[in-house]
Design a protein around this motif. Structure first.
Motif, PDB file in Angstrom:
ATOM      1  N   THR A  12       0.856  -1.271  -0.122  1.00  0.00           N
ATOM      2  CA  THR A  12      -0.119   0.069  -0.053  1.00  0.00           C
ATOM      3  C   THR A  12       0.868   1.218   0.092  1.00  0.00           C
ATOM      4  N   HIS A  13       0.752   2.062  -0.863  1.00  0.00           N
ATOM      5  CA  HIS A  13       1.372   3.232  -1.095  1.00  0.00           C
ATOM      6  C   HIS A  13       0.652   4.365  -1.631  1.00  0.00           C
ATOM      7  N   LEU A  25      -4.317   4.090  -3.972  1.00  0.00           N
ATOM      8  CA  LEU A  25      -2.931   3.888  -4.360  1.00  0.00           C
ATOM      9  C   LEU A  25      -2.344   5.327  -4.885  1.00  0.00           C
ATOM     10  N   ARG A  26      -1.364   5.536  -4.671  1.00  0.00           N
ATOM     11  CA  ARG A  26      -0.713   6.799  -5.550  1.00  0.00           C
ATOM     12  C   ARG A  26      -0.706   6.330  -7.066  1.00  0.00           C
ATOM     13  N   ARG A  27      -1.253   7.203  -7.981  1.00  0.00           N
ATOM     14  CA  ARG A  27      -1.411   7.055  -9.331  1.00  0.00           C
ATOM     15  C   ARG A  27      -0.374   8.097 -10.146  1.00  0.00           C
ATOM     16  N   GLU A  38      -3.164   6.541 -19.480  1.00  0.00           N
ATOM     17  CA  GLU A  38      -3.608   5.605 -18.400  1.00  0.00           C
ATOM     18  C   GLU A  38      -3.065   5.934 -17.005  1.00  0.00           C
ATOM     19  N   ARG A  39      -4.007   5.815 -15.921  1.00  0.00           N
ATOM     20  CA  ARG A  39      -3.399   6.102 -14.457  1.00  0.00           C
ATOM     21  C   ARG A  39      -3.053   4.828 -14.125  1.00  0.00           C
ATOM     22  N   VAL A  40      -1.616   5.053 -13.573  1.00  0.00           N
ATOM     23  CA  VAL A  40      -1.345   3.584 -13.094  1.00  0.00           C
ATOM     24  C   VAL A  40      -0.546   3.920 -11.731  1.00  0.00           C
ATOM     25  N   PRO A  41      -0.782   2.965 -10.597  1.00  0.00           N
ATOM     26  CA  PRO A  41      -0.031   2.910  -9.561  1.00  0.00           C
ATOM     27  C   PRO A  41       1.364   2.793  -9.620  1.00  0.00           C
ATOM     28  N   VAL A  42       2.084   3.621  -8.945  1.00  0.00           N
ATOM     29  CA  VAL A  42       3.681   3.866  -8.980  1.00  0.00           C
ATOM     30  C   VAL A  42       4.099   4.032  -7.681  1.00  0.00           C
ATOM     31  N   PRO A 248      13.227  -5.548   4.498  1.00  0.00           N
ATOM     32  CA  PRO A 248      13.011  -4.939   3.261  1.00  0.00           C
ATOM     33  C   PRO A 248      11.309  -4.717   2.727  1.00  0.00           C
ATOM     34  N   ASN A 249      10.911  -3.569   3.380  1.00  0.00           N
ATOM     35  CA  ASN A 249       9.524  -3.089   3.425  1.00  0.00           C
ATOM     36  C   ASN A 249       9.602  -1.738   2.878  1.00  0.00           C
ATOM     37  N   ILE A 250       8.578  -1.475   2.008  1.00  0.00           N
ATOM     38  CA  ILE A 250       8.295  -0.278   1.440  1.00  0.00           C
ATOM     39  C   ILE A 250       6.840   0.007   1.523  1.00  0.00           C
ATOM     40  N   GLY A 251       6.248   1.507   1.314  1.00  0.00           N
ATOM     41  CA  GLY A 251       5.065   1.886   1.358  1.00  0.00           C
ATOM     42  C   GLY A 251       4.633   1.711   2.860  1.00  0.00           C
ATOM     43  N   GLY A 252       3.283   1.996   2.964  1.00  0.00           N
ATOM     44  CA  GLY A 252       2.651   1.856   4.514  1.00  0.00           C
ATOM     45  C   GLY A 252       2.296   0.348   5.045  1.00  0.00           C
TER      46      GLY A 252
END
Length: 309
Positions: A12-13, A25-27, A38-42, A248-252
């Protein structure tokens, strides 16, 4: 350096967007070969860079003796300005008519290799870092025309096949009679028993919410660029990656199992919480050059940081 990052658990970000009770998600917009958008989660490069900076700086400070002394319990801490400079990159301040002190910046970069990599702001100038962290771009139909062919699987689906909505709840523990006995004051009767439900007071704490996530198993393309780094700076970067590999974790929501990843950089190094790194990526045992630099220059680094007021 480029390669593939694989989500070992859902990610989740969010970018501050909400749709009702759903945190999205952030797009970002991606222009397709046919001109359609197109809007894509990144996953932003800024978020990953921030995680790496925190991991690297914390590890360096521990090696230099900052933090709580386990023998006497005393705390060896930084000034607030030095703390923000190392962990957040500092901030610009007005210095009147004085110009940029090149010698000062060179000394800073030479003493602290991670500053050479991440950069920072001091005085009235910003010192750029030598490291460029790319965004984590999901490998999907909407991005396949932008991802190097060698990193693409045989088949890819639309990004929306890789996204999902996860529901979470937070219950109101004040409704649990056993737990309520721990509340002081008017929630308890004179004999220490929980009051009936109708005599409860306070705001209910129960809630239900939803979070949009990228599914486990999703692959991302990732690129890192190190420009003209010294041997010590290069090893400082590797040591930072090793620190990151321990968690190794990213995002929330990493505290609830989200955002665990595995990284495989092409013909170079692999970071995977399921694999122990061997440290054979350099001509000497991983960490020696960087550690030797900190041992040799520790007094100078501590003096430099102490002077940041």
């Amino acid at each position: 350096m480029e390669g593939v990052v694989t989500a070992l658990s859902s990610i989740t970000h969010n970018g501050g967007e909400r749709n009702g009770t759903v945190t999205q998600l952030r797009r970002e917009k991606f222009v397709q070969p046919n001109g359609k958008v197109e809007r894509v989660p990144v996953i932003s490069g800024n978020s990953i860079r921030g995680i790496l900076r925190d991991k690297g700086m914390f590890s360096m400070l521990k090696m230099l003796g900052y933090g709580i002394n386990e023998e006497n319990g005393k705390v060896n801490g930084l000034s607030l300005q030095a703390f923000y400079f190392l962990f957040s990159g500092g901030s610009l301040v007005s210095t009147g008519d004085s110009g940029l002190d090149i010698k000062y910046f060179r000394e800073m970069r030479d003493l602290i290799p991670l500053i050479g990599l991440f950069g920072g702001a001091a005085g009235n100038a910003i010192m750029p870092g030598k490291m460029k962290i790319g965004k984590l771009i999901p490998i999907c139909k909407e991005t396949s025309h932008l991802v190097p062919e060698k990193f693409q699987p045989e088949t890819v689906e639309s990004i929306w096949e890789y996204c999902q909505t996860e529901m979470f709840t937070r219950r109101d523990d004040e409704k649990n009679d056993k737990v309520r006995l721990m509340i002081a004051g008017k929630q308890l009767s004179e004999n220490g028993e929980a009051l009936p439900e109708e005599k409860k007071s306070g705001t209910p704490q129960q809630m239900m919410y939803n979070v949009e996530t990228i599914a486990a198993g999703t692959q991302f393309f990732w690129r890192i660029v190190l420009e003209d780094v010294t041997d010590v700076e290069f090893e400082a970067f590797l040591s930072t990656l090793i620190e990151f590999s321990k968690a190794p974790n990213i995002g929330g929501k990493s505290g609830t199992g989200h955002g665990e990843i595995a990284i495989k950089l092409d013909r170079w190094i692999e970071i995977d919480s399921r694999v122990n790194l061997q440290g054979n990526e350099l001509d000497v045992k991983l960490g020696t050059k960087y550690k030797d630099h900190l041992d040799k220059n520790g007094d100078g680094i501590r003096k430099f940081l102490a002077e940041m007021k």
